[in-house]
Scaffold this active site. Structure first.
Site, short mmCIF file in Angstrom:
data_model
loop_
_atom_site.label_atom_id
_atom_site.label_comp_id
_atom_site.label_asym_id
_atom_site.label_seq_id
_atom_site.Cartn_x
_atom_site.Cartn_y
_atom_site.Cartn_z
N SER A 83 5.90 -84.19 111.56
CA SER A 83 7.32 -84.05 111.29
C SER A 83 8.06 -85.11 112.10
O SER A 83 7.45 -85.86 112.87
CB SER A 83 7.80 -82.65 111.65
OG SER A 83 7.50 -82.35 112.99
N LYS A 119 17.66 -88.24 103.88
CA LYS A 119 16.71 -87.19 104.25
C LYS A 119 16.75 -86.10 103.18
O LYS A 119 17.74 -85.40 103.02
CB LYS A 119 17.08 -86.62 105.62
CG LYS A 119 16.12 -85.57 106.15
CD LYS A 119 16.52 -85.15 107.56
CE LYS A 119 15.61 -84.07 108.09
NZ LYS A 119 15.81 -82.79 107.37
N LYS A 322 20.70 -86.30 111.77
CA LYS A 322 21.23 -85.18 111.00
C LYS A 322 22.76 -85.16 111.08
O LYS A 322 23.34 -85.26 112.16
CB LYS A 322 20.64 -83.86 111.51
CG LYS A 322 19.12 -83.81 111.40
CD LYS A 322 18.55 -82.48 111.79
CE LYS A 322 18.75 -81.46 110.70
NZ LYS A 322 17.99 -80.21 110.96
N CYS A 434 22.32 -46.56 114.64
CA CYS A 434 22.42 -45.28 113.95
C CYS A 434 21.35 -44.36 114.51
O CYS A 434 20.18 -44.74 114.65
CB CYS A 434 22.22 -45.48 112.45
SG CYS A 434 21.87 -43.96 111.55
#
Length: 687
Positions: A83, A119, A322, A434
């Site tokens: 990556s 991208k 980004k 709850c």
């Protein structure tokens, strides 16, 4: 930060990041906004930089995210599919450029040639061609091992999208070439597919990335064939060395072979041109025919790339920039509380619909009351909203200058909005719960947890079906699932629900009901660790469930174990032991387990082969392994009767040293402990 505090924080960060990775890459259901994920990752990187001794080979900072699904055959990539590191500022881009220049030893003033491209937000895949013919394809997976999705890739582009996977290459390609790129849904195709779903009365997909990933990972290739996926190529690899000098020449070769490449790709000379390209694309990003959340910057010269190499997770010759998320103003219609499987009430914000990153958004969640108070969000407020990471809707902040005085703070209800039971916030907790033991909303959540892939893996049983069962009063606990009449399943499948295929005829309710009955039958045969995880015992996640299963080896022994026995289990602390003991001693929980066993559910312990080179041995793993993850290696040793320890001592029998093994390797050598590399370790596993 003290070392002990740093170690604890690092462990917590790794667990949170791994959970987010699993949700995003394996389940295709993001649970963290990109900004929050990046913040956690940066914090972990900072801790590991300050305390290098805390770095582990299986840390998210050292590996690519996304473990392969168990539903597909595993494929080992010839070269890892790494990556990209990401940056979000001009300063960070300048640092990247300076680092490249420094590592290459370039003289002052010499500009680096880059290739820049949008991208793409899809699913990364690798295609293998031999003598020009497509022979196989896989997802990126964890970067080393991917999923074999060959049958599905063969039909990508089959609807005439003109951006498909070629079955045969044009021209004269090398004898073997590996092509990498992105499978995605272009906006026009995504919107058309969602319109079909809505017309059929079904739920549309949230975004193109989820739709593309889910479609490519279908078990039935015919489902994939009827959806308009596209493939855009951006990389080619040739065994023995690339025949090109630059990345740009690669892209030209890919286009000549018949692949779609991105027409927005550009060559840049120096960082100044990269920044100008970034600014132009940021202005045009929403005009492009696909979703994009940034640009990718790659060194163009392939010889320079080889010299730069890669770190354990990212190549040093590329980076992703980004964009900040798109934000829009809208008005809150209401804030209400949803109830999850553990009884936690989560504030949900409904607002006037706005278009964000190509999708209409009208709802977001806040984590808890503290976050709502910190952000000062009131019912009726005008607020800024965004899709963090282009995926998850998020309320950024209120716009107090637009308040009229009619806005009101949200108050958590004193009674559960679903079952009417008392709602409490315990001292020291951030959430309201709850207290209703029979709350339908909690029951739906528990059923979904019980049925998920990592638990009993009841394929097809999701939230809508679970809610339908609860509404009809068919299910009061897990065991009731195995007694639901066939006719009820037929009725549930007759209601509108998201189809497996938007473009094909709806599957007959009878066939769907048969599939559900078959899935329930398969789930009766399971492992002890999956069964324990499925029960939803407080503080018992997958890792703790596996540890308990290995330690006790039998369900009855776990149910009867007292706190002292539980505290004797590795990695089970006093608080977890207390929670487990309280759960097992609750009569209602014991009855559910007994009814599950009576329904034919058989939780079997994994077979431990107490023979071979690991039987009765203490093994230490150090450094990174390429053939498998650290957890997988640990499981393989334990399955063969060995014990995996975290430290080296005179009692250690064997140390497995992977890449960048550190102090444990040195200590093993000083103590004369046997050391083997990864290749020898894999060979021993086969004995």
């Amino acid at each position: 930060m003290k070392k002990a505090d740093a170690a604890a924080r690092a462990r917590d960060l790794r667990e949170r990041i791994r959970a987010a990775d699993h949700a995003y890459y394996v389940l295709d259901q993001p649970v963290l906004a990109d900004a929050e994920y990046d913040r956690l990752m940066h914090e972990l990187q900072a801790i590991e930089a300050e305390h290098p001794e805390l770095v582990t080979a299986d840390s998210p900072t050292q590996r690519v995210s996304g473990a392969p699904s168990e539903r597909f055959e595993r494929v080992v990539h010839r070269e890892p599919m790494l990556s990209l590191g990401n940056v979000q500022s001009d300063d960070e881009l300048h640092e990247f450029d300076a680092r490249v220049r420094r590592l290459l030893g370039l003289p002052e003033g010499e500009a680096v040639g880059y290739v820049v491209e949008p991208k793409l937000d899809g699913l990364a895949v690798e295609l293998v061609y031999r003598d020009g013919a497509f022979t196989g394809g896989s997802t990126r997976g964890d970067g080393v091992n991917g999923e074999d999705v060959t049958a599905n890739l063969r039909v990508v582009g089959g609807l005439g999208a003109n951006r498909g996977v070629p079955h045969a290459l044009e021209g004269t390609p090398p004898p073997r070439v590996e092509v990498r790129g992105e499978v995605l849904l272009f906006k026009e195709h995504f919107e058309a597919m969602n319109r079909q779903l809505v017309r059929a009365g079904d739920e549309p997909f949230a975004n193109p990335r989820n739709a593309a990933a889910g479609t490519l990972r279908q078990l039935d290739w015919r489902v994939t064939a009827r959806r308009p996926l596209s493939f855009v190529a951006y990389e080619a690899l040739v065994p023995g060395g690339d025949p090109w000098r630059t990345h740009w020449e690669k892209l030209e070769a890919l286009a000549a072979w018949g692949f779609e490449t991105n027409p927005e790709n550009r060559r840049c000379r120096g960082l100044g041109e990269v920044l100008a390209y970034r600014d132009r694309m940021a202005e045009r990003r929403f005009e492009l025919p696909y979703d994009t959340d940034g640009i990718v910057v790659k060194v163009d010269d392939l010889d320079w790339r080889r010299r730069l190499g890669a770190a354990s997770k990212f190549p040093r010759w590329a980076v992703a920039f980004k964009y900040p998320p798109q934000e829009e103003a809208t008005r809150i219609r209401r804030i209400w509380a949803s109830v999850g499987r553990t009884g936690v009430l989560t504030p949900v914000v409904d607002f006037d619909p706005v278009r964000l990153s190509g999708a209409m958004v009208a709802r977001a969640t806040l984590h808890n009351e503290d976050e709502m108070r910190r952000k000062d969000i009131l019912e009726g407020d005008w607020v800024l909203v965004r899709r963090a990471g282009e995926v998850i809707p998020e309320v950024v902040k209120p716009l107090p200058e637009r308040r009229t005085g009619e806005e009101r703070p949200f108050r958590f209800p004193a009674e559960c909005p679903v079952c009417g039971a008392r709602v409490v916030r315990e001292e020291g907790e951030k959430v309201y719960r709850c207290t209703g033991a029979a709350c339908p909303a909690q029951l739906v959540g528990r059923i979904c947890h019980f049925a998920q892939r990592r638990a009993l893996d009841i394929e097809g049983l999701g939230e809508k079906l679970a809610a339908g069962l609860v509404e009809r009063g068919q299910v009061k606990d897990f065991a009731d699932l195995y007694a639901v009449p066939f006719e009820v399943w037929q009725q549930l499948f007759s209601r509108p629900r998201k189809e497996q295929d938007a473009g094909a005829a709806r599957e007959l309710p009878e066939k769907s009901a048969q599939n559900m009955v078959a899935a329930l039958e398969r789930s009766r045969s399971t492992t002890l660790r999956r069964f324990l995880f499925a029960l939803g015992i407080p503080q018992v996640g997958e890792a703790t469930a596996a540890t308990l299963a290995r330690h006790f080896g039998d369900l009855a022994r776990i149910l009867d174990a007292d706190e002292e026995a539980l505290k004797g289990v590795r990695d089970v602390g006093p608080e977890t032991a207390s929670e487990i003991r309280a759960w097992t001693q609750e009569p209602q929980n014991r009855r559910v387990v007994e009814r599950l066993l009576a329904a034919g559910v058989r939780p079997e312990p994994e077979v431990v082969e107490a023979r071979g080179p690991f039987a009765g041995k203490t093994v230490v793993l150090t450094g990174g392994l390429s053939a498998m993850s650290r957890d997988d290696a640990k499981a393989e040793v334990e399955r063969r009767g060995g014990k995996v320890s975290g430290s080296v001592s005179r009692k250690t029998d064997l140390v497995v040293a992977g890449e960048e093994a550190g102090s444990k390797l040195e200590k093993a050598r000083s103590l004369g402990v046997r050391v083997v590399g990864e290749e020898e370790f894999v060979r021993l596993l086969k004995e």
